[in-house]
Design a protein around this motif. Structure first.
Motif, PDB file in Angstrom:
ATOM      1  N   THR A 222      33.969  22.290  26.410  1.00  0.00           N
ATOM      2  CA  THR A 222      32.923  22.527  25.652  1.00  0.00           C
ATOM      3  C   THR A 222      31.834  21.965  26.909  1.00  0.00           C
ATOM      4  O   THR A 222      30.159  22.737  27.028  1.00  0.00           O
ATOM      5  CB  THR A 222      32.262  21.133  24.733  1.00  0.00           C
ATOM      6  OG1 THR A 222      33.019  20.160  25.676  1.00  0.00           O
ATOM      7  CG2 THR A 222      33.537  21.404  23.779  1.00  0.00           C
ATOM      8  N   SER A 224      30.689  19.438  28.902  1.00  0.00           N
ATOM      9  CA  SER A 224      30.083  18.586  27.847  1.00  0.00           C
ATOM     10  C   SER A 224      31.095  16.823  28.509  1.00  0.00           C
ATOM     11  O   SER A 224      31.946  16.377  27.752  1.00  0.00           O
ATOM     12  CB  SER A 224      29.883  18.010  27.081  1.00  0.00           C
ATOM     13  OG  SER A 224      29.566  17.120  26.931  1.00  0.00           O
ATOM     14  N   THR A 295      32.958  16.279  18.981  1.00  0.00           N
ATOM     15  CA  THR A 295      31.088  16.597  18.758  1.00  0.00           C
ATOM     16  C   THR A 295      30.755  17.938  18.049  1.00  0.00           C
ATOM     17  O   THR A 295      32.101  18.691  17.896  1.00  0.00           O
ATOM     18  CB  THR A 295      31.061  16.614  20.241  1.00  0.00           C
ATOM     19  OG1 THR A 295      32.107  17.909  20.851  1.00  0.00           O
ATOM     20  CG2 THR A 295      30.804  14.895  21.596  1.00  0.00           C
ATOM     21  N   ALA A 297      30.153  20.473  19.167  1.00  0.00           N
ATOM     22  CA  ALA A 297      30.755  21.140  19.658  1.00  0.00           C
ATOM     23  C   ALA A 297      32.052  21.854  20.152  1.00  0.00           C
ATOM     24  O   ALA A 297      33.083  22.768  19.432  1.00  0.00           O
ATOM     25  CB  ALA A 297      30.560  21.852  21.778  1.00  0.00           C
ATOM     26  N   ASP A 300      33.147  22.646  16.366  1.00  0.00           N
ATOM     27  CA  ASP A 300      33.351  24.593  16.027  1.00  0.00           C
ATOM     28  C   ASP A 300      34.358  24.896  17.568  1.00  0.00           C
ATOM     29  O   ASP A 300      34.539  26.043  16.895  1.00  0.00           O
ATOM     30  CB  ASP A 300      31.524  24.636  16.738  1.00  0.00           C
ATOM     31  CG  ASP A 300      31.183  26.285  17.144  1.00  0.00           C
ATOM     32  OD1 ASP A 300      32.018  26.520  16.195  1.00  0.00           O
ATOM     33  OD2 ASP A 300      30.158  26.751  17.670  1.00  0.00           O
ATOM     34  N   TRP A 341      35.165  31.769  21.096  1.00  0.00           N
ATOM     35  CA  TRP A 341      34.707  31.324  21.927  1.00  0.00           C
ATOM     36  C   TRP A 341      33.822  31.188  23.205  1.00  0.00           C
ATOM     37  O   TRP A 341      32.350  30.462  22.512  1.00  0.00           O
ATOM     38  CB  TRP A 341      35.733  29.919  22.864  1.00  0.00           C
ATOM     39  CG  TRP A 341      36.143  29.619  21.812  1.00  0.00           C
ATOM     40  CD1 TRP A 341      36.344  28.682  21.088  1.00  0.00           C
ATOM     41  CD2 TRP A 341      38.270  28.860  22.405  1.00  0.00           C
ATOM     42  NE1 TRP A 341      37.563  28.014  20.662  1.00  0.00           N
ATOM     43  CE2 TRP A 341      38.662  27.930  21.567  1.00  0.00           C
ATOM     44  CE3 TRP A 341      38.800  29.042  23.770  1.00  0.00           C
ATOM     45  CZ2 TRP A 341      39.487  27.535  21.641  1.00  0.00           C
ATOM     46  CZ3 TRP A 341      39.832  28.144  23.765  1.00  0.00           C
ATOM     47  CH2 TRP A 341      39.935  27.114  22.643  1.00  0.00           C
ATOM     48  N   HIS A 344      29.996  31.090  21.216  1.00  0.00           N
ATOM     49  CA  HIS A 344      30.078  30.394  20.923  1.00  0.00           C
ATOM     50  C   HIS A 344      29.294  28.889  22.416  1.00  0.00           C
ATOM     51  O   HIS A 344      29.342  27.824  21.921  1.00  0.00           O
ATOM     52  CB  HIS A 344      30.899  29.118  20.552  1.00  0.00           C
ATOM     53  CG  HIS A 344      30.761  30.268  18.391  1.00  0.00           C
ATOM     54  ND1 HIS A 344      29.806  29.527  17.170  1.00  0.00           N
ATOM     55  CD2 HIS A 344      32.140  31.206  17.921  1.00  0.00           C
ATOM     56  CE1 HIS A 344      30.316  30.388  16.266  1.00  0.00           C
ATOM     57  NE2 HIS A 344      31.729  31.471  16.797  1.00  0.00           N
ATOM     58  N   ILE A 346      30.961  28.169  24.533  1.00  0.00           N
ATOM     59  CA  ILE A 346      32.178  27.414  24.665  1.00  0.00           C
ATOM     60  C   ILE A 346      33.388  28.221  26.199  1.00  0.00           C
ATOM     61  O   ILE A 346      33.489  29.785  25.878  1.00  0.00           O
ATOM     62  CB  ILE A 346      33.467  27.397  23.537  1.00  0.00           C
ATOM     63  CG1 ILE A 346      33.001  26.752  21.897  1.00  0.00           C
ATOM     64  CG2 ILE A 346      34.916  25.925  24.038  1.00  0.00           C
ATOM     65  CD1 ILE A 346      32.919  26.365  21.090  1.00  0.00           C
TER      66      ILE A 346
END
Length: 362
Positions: A222, A224, A295, A297, A300, A341, A344, A346
């Motif tokens: 992600t 993060s 999260t 993300a 998702d 992905w 989005h 990712i």
């Protein structure tokens, strides 16, 4: 003893199932070792250019200073060296002046952690390098134990699963020892040799499991980074009224056991059920302990992957960012999931399960 220079590589890891539960002694988890590495190159010592270890260098000067001051801060590599140096001394071997040079593929090009267990990989790489340097002949289990003794000095809640995956490679079954009852061989100056035995180790299990045939492992990131220690502390200290044992630990252990059998026999319906059950259990625990595991993300990432037939997905590790993992049937087109992905935001990570645990790099 091994002549210098030489290099040792320790792989990263990802959790398949059992996260959070695994911090409790004896609770099972399944991990994989992945083909991203922390590499340690051992050379003859030269004067250190800096007064403290860096991400690239742990010099002999740094190590000697740490022995003299009993100071290792939050540096896992230095803590690992100190534990191994005590073991060397207990075996009556003369200290060899060498430097440790680090390079890593466990981060992005921008230096961001992927969540693949870089601290554990560094710990295991140093322990394996010192084992080679002095010809100590340590088994994989002994190296895992030594890694745990080093890690708990910095992070007492660390389960050690990353160390087991790093030492063994492949697909790994793991249960943690009772870390609260292990001696602190650095801060309390105890014997490392004696600390390798005792009742606190009884719950420890670390073994390779058969590599599942035809199971595709897909990893999304992600972007993060997660704060694993903070998340684990939050989960294990919050949750007034939450029945940790019956609502999470017992069903997690049962699910890991079922997933082991499903993986061994490549029964995809049961594999998908196990992955989805693991996600549900993590969500239940997160809700009752106010812990941010999944999260938006990561949700998702998971929902996008599970929109494809033949795939199941969940967070991997502490959550709160970092990676999601997908187990997919052999006919699933991985590129389709990667493309979805990317749409989005990712990042697909081109990772594979490595069968090689920490060892000499040719």
């Amino acid at each position: 003893m091994r002549a210098t220079p030489f290099a040792v590589a320790g792989p990263g890891k990802l959790y398949v199932a059992g996260e959070y539960a695994v911090v409790t002694p004896g609770q099972p988890a399944i991990l994989i070792a992945v083909d991203r590495y922390m590499t340690v190159t051992v050379t003859d010592a030269e004067p250190a250019a800096t007064p403290a270890p860096t991400a690239d260098l742990l010099a002999h000067d740094h190590c000697v200073a740490a022995v003299q001051t009993h100071e290792f801060g939050t540096d896992y590599a230095l803590a690992a060296w100190l534990v191994m140096d005590k073991l060397r001394a207990e075996r009556g071997l003369e200290r060899r002046p060498v430097d440790f040079h680090f390079s890593s593929t466990l981060r992005s090009e921008a230096g961001e952690k992927y969540g693949l267990g870089s601290s554990g990989a560094a710990t295991m790489a140093v322990i394996t390098a010192v084992n080679e340097l002095y010809g100590l002949g340590l088994t994989a289990i002994e190296r895992i134990k030594l890694g745990i003794l080093a890690s708990i000095e910095i992070s007492p809640r660390a389960s050690g699963g990353d160390l087991a995956a790093g030492a063994l490679g492949g697909w790994v079954y793991y249960q943690a020892p009772d870390r609260e009852k292990l001696p602190r061989v650095l801060t309390d100056d105890g014997s490392v040799t004696q600390a390798l035995t005792g009742p606190a180790w009884i719950p420890l299990r670390a073994r390779r499991i058969p590599t599942p045939e035809d199971v595709q492992v897909l990893i999304g990131w992600t972007g993060s980074p997660a704060q694993t220690d903070d998340l684990v502390t939050q989960a294990t200290t919050n949750g007034n009224g939450f029945d940790w044992e019956d609502a999470f630990l017992r069903p997690s252990a049962a699910n890991v056991t079922s997933l082991l059998l499903a993986l061994a026999e490549a029964k995809f319906a049961l594999i998908h059920s196990g992955i989805r059950t693991a996600r549900t259990l993590l969500a239940r625990m997160a809700e009752h302990t106010a812990t941010l595991v999944e999260t938006p993300a990561l949700t998702d990432l998971i929902e996008t992957a599970q929109g494809f037939a033949g795939a199941s997905a969940k967070t991997s590790g502490a959550g709160g960012g970092d990676c999601g993992i997908v187990l997919a049937e052999p006919w699933v087109n991985a590129v389709d999931i990667y493309t979805a992905w990317s749409a989005h935001g990712i990042h697909p990570l081109q990772l594979s399960v490595t069968q090689l645990g920490a060892g000499l790099k040719e």
